[in-house]
Design a protein around this motif. Structure first.
Motif, PDB file in Angstrom:
ATOM      1  N   THR A 122       7.782  -6.148  -1.099  1.00  0.00           N
ATOM      2  CA  THR A 122       7.512  -5.042  -0.166  1.00  0.00           C
ATOM      3  C   THR A 122       8.709  -4.092  -0.070  1.00  0.00           C
ATOM      4  O   THR A 122       8.583  -2.977   0.426  1.00  0.00           O
ATOM      5  N   GLN A 130      -0.359  -8.998   6.131  1.00  0.00           N
ATOM      6  CA  GLN A 130      -0.770  -8.243   4.950  1.00  0.00           C
ATOM      7  C   GLN A 130      -0.271  -8.844   3.636  1.00  0.00           C
ATOM      8  O   GLN A 130      -0.790  -8.519   2.585  1.00  0.00           O
ATOM      9  N   LYS A 160       1.426  11.112   2.075  1.00  0.00           N
ATOM     10  CA  LYS A 160       2.391  10.376   1.274  1.00  0.00           C
ATOM     11  C   LYS A 160       3.803  10.532   1.847  1.00  0.00           C
ATOM     12  O   LYS A 160       4.541   9.565   2.013  1.00  0.00           O
ATOM     13  N   ILE A 193      -1.576   3.288   2.827  1.00  0.00           N
ATOM     14  CA  ILE A 193      -0.401   3.085   1.977  1.00  0.00           C
ATOM     15  C   ILE A 193      -0.792   3.138   0.506  1.00  0.00           C
ATOM     16  O   ILE A 193      -0.114   3.761  -0.312  1.00  0.00           O
ATOM     17  N   THR A 194      -1.923   2.519   0.193  1.00  0.00           N
ATOM     18  CA  THR A 194      -2.311   2.483  -1.225  1.00  0.00           C
ATOM     19  C   THR A 194      -3.100   3.709  -1.656  1.00  0.00           C
ATOM     20  O   THR A 194      -3.137   4.038  -2.837  1.00  0.00           O
ATOM     21  N   ASN A 195      -3.757   4.381  -0.696  1.00  0.00           N
ATOM     22  CA  ASN A 195      -4.558   5.563  -1.048  1.00  0.00           C
ATOM     23  C   ASN A 195      -4.306   6.748  -0.125  1.00  0.00           C
ATOM     24  O   ASN A 195      -5.195   7.176   0.611  1.00  0.00           O
ATOM     25  N   GLN A 209      -3.127  -0.388   5.524  1.00  0.00           N
ATOM     26  CA  GLN A 209      -3.055  -0.830   4.127  1.00  0.00           C
ATOM     27  C   GLN A 209      -3.695   0.185   3.196  1.00  0.00           C
ATOM     28  O   GLN A 209      -3.166   0.525   2.154  1.00  0.00           O
ATOM     29  N   PHE A 210      -4.878   0.659   3.607  1.00  0.00           N
ATOM     30  CA  PHE A 210      -5.597   1.615   2.764  1.00  0.00           C
ATOM     31  C   PHE A 210      -4.795   2.911   2.630  1.00  0.00           C
ATOM     32  O   PHE A 210      -4.706   3.504   1.566  1.00  0.00           O
ATOM     33  N   LYS A 221       9.208   0.735   4.721  1.00  0.00           N
ATOM     34  CA  LYS A 221       8.115  -0.177   4.358  1.00  0.00           C
ATOM     35  C   LYS A 221       8.216  -1.540   5.039  1.00  0.00           C
ATOM     36  O   LYS A 221       7.223  -2.106   5.471  1.00  0.00           O
ATOM     37  N   GLU A 236     -13.814  -0.118   3.602  1.00  0.00           N
ATOM     38  CA  GLU A 236     -12.844  -0.724   4.496  1.00  0.00           C
ATOM     39  C   GLU A 236     -13.541  -1.635   5.478  1.00  0.00           C
ATOM     40  O   GLU A 236     -14.693  -1.443   5.799  1.00  0.00           O
TER      41      GLU A 236
END
Ligand SMILES: Nc1ncnc2c1ncn2[C@@H]1O[C@H](COP(=O)(O)OP(=O)(O)O)[C@@H](O)[C@H]1O
Ligand SMILES: [Mg+2]
Length: 395
Positions: A393, A284, A268, A259-261, A256-257, A276, A3
């Motif tokens: 999005t 972003q 979650k 949300i994706t991970n 961002q990280f 969102k 990151e």
């Protein structure tokens, strides 16, 4: 995945734990074995407020700590200026353990380094606006002229230029919030601790204050530790976000990280609780503006640029990259016979969005925009946002 973390470390929390009540030793052992807060409470009667927190906070970032009520947020943030002390662990400010500071050094530390902004900002109703804002500097013994100048600057920053002489009582709730923010900023301390400062506000004022804070932060680049229980707010404000669950840290990362991970199902679920479109910001999803022309370019060059980039419009900027307008392929074609310059036939009515805006805020523009929207930061063209990326999005 790595990151991007900007700025050097200013604060470091190492192995911070806090247990309230009796049987602390037994409770600590159970915590180390991985027992949950309620199990520990049941077995020992002690409250595990925090367990083994390790965090590093960087200079100039907005570091958000989020968690449900009772998860340990306030306990944690109060350790940073030693309002309370942890049961175990260290708090390092620029490498120095603040728990070892003498009383005198601690006073200086709170005055110059780390200051706490409370929910109601602790405004003093017997003082007028400017004296409230200048208060932090006054206790530091700063000359009246200098502290007033600083206070005025901060009042202007929060959009309250002309109310210095007013009494606090005559100000609306929203104004008081701004005054409180100005006061916190005027104190000039390195780190601001903000414990749910906007939670009591109605949604509109709250949104304004978030915007205010972001705008100011872009200029001042303070280190801000911001507590909230609202995921939308966390993602909107945070450069990085830490999630606390029952006294334990679950994940620390950029929005961002996260949300994706997401680290686990708990994270979650937390993320899903957020809308969102209220979480993702323009910065972003924007793309680099590939097709940009100058005011002094001719129509032929504008057309070539559009053809090369496979687009049917181009943004027009001046020498400083400030957005001036937009030219369409059709207009450029029409203008090509008369050898006009871009400045002569561009359209000035351009759909623009602010780089810090969240998607929810730009939806109305996005639906009706005939071209990709120009992303602006202080007037400068920073990117473009297409309708398609906005819609994605929402899926
Ligand atoms: N002075 C105290 N004595 C006993 N328990 C406390 C005290 N302060 C906080 N707690 C407990 O510690 C836990 C964390 O509280 P707190 O940090 O206030 O959470 P948050 O700010 O996330 O809502 C809670 O279970 C709370 O009841
Ligand atoms: Mg709290």
């Amino acid at each position: 995945m790595s990151e991007n973390v900007v700025g050097k470390e200013i604060l470091r929390l190492e192995n911070i734990s806090k247990i309230y009540g009796r049987n602390k030793k037994e409770a600590a052992e159970l915590a180390h074995k991985g027992l949950k807060k309620d199990e520990i409470k049941q077995k020992t009667g002690a409250t595990l407020a925090l367990h083994d927190i390790n965090l590093s906070i960087n200079q100039g970032e907005v570091f958000v700590i989020i968690g449900l009520s009772g998860s340990g947020k306030s306990t944690l943030v109060r350790f940073i200026n030693k309002l309370h002390e942890p049961s175990t662990g260290k708090i390092l400010y620029e490498g120095k353990d603040i728990l070892t500071l003498s009383k005198k050094d601690m006073i200086a530390f709170r005055r110059d380094k780390v200051s706490m902004v409370f929910q109601h900002f602790g405004l003093m109703s017997h003082r007028n606006v400017i004296d409230n804002v200048a208060y932090g500097l006054e206790v530091r013994g700063i000359d009246k002229e200098i502290r007033y100048a600083k206070a005025r600057e901060m009042l202007h920053l929060v959009g309250l230029g002309d109310i210095e002489e007013q009494t606090i009582d005559s100000c609306s709730g929203g104004m008081k919030q701004r005054i409180g923010l100005a006061r916190a900023l005027a104190s000039d301390s390195e780190v601001l601790l903000m414990d749910e400062p906007f939670s009591a506000l109605d949604p509109l004022v709250r949104k304004e204050m978030q915007f205010e804070l972001l705008t100011i932060q872009r200029r001042l680049k303070k280190t801000i530790v911001f507590i909230t229980h609202d995921m939308d707010e966390a993602f909107k404000l945070g450069d990085r976000v830490a999630i606390l669950r029952e006294g334990r840290l679950v994940q620390v990362s950029t929005p961002q990280f996260m949300i994706t991970n997401p680290a686990d199902d708990y994270v979650k679920t937390f993320i899903e609780s957020a809308d969102k479109t209220k979480v993702v910001s323009v910065s972003q999803i924007m793309q680099t503006p590939t097709c940009v022309v100058r005011l002094t370019d001719g129509s032929a060059r504008a057309l070539t640029q559009m053809r090369l980039n496979g687009v049917s419009s181009a943004y027009v900027v001046n020498q400083q990259m400030k957005l001036q307008g937009i030219v369409t392929a059709k207009d450029a074609l029409d203008a090509s016979a008369s050898k006009k310059l871009v400045a002569d036939f561009m359209l000035q009515d351009v759909p623009t969005v602010d780089i810090d805006a969240i998607i929810a805020d730009i939806l109305p523009i996005a639906v009706s925009a005939p071209y990709p929207m120009a992303v602006i930061e202080d007037g400068v063209l920073r990117g473009i946002v297409t309708k398609a990326s906005v819609i994605s999005t929402m899926l």
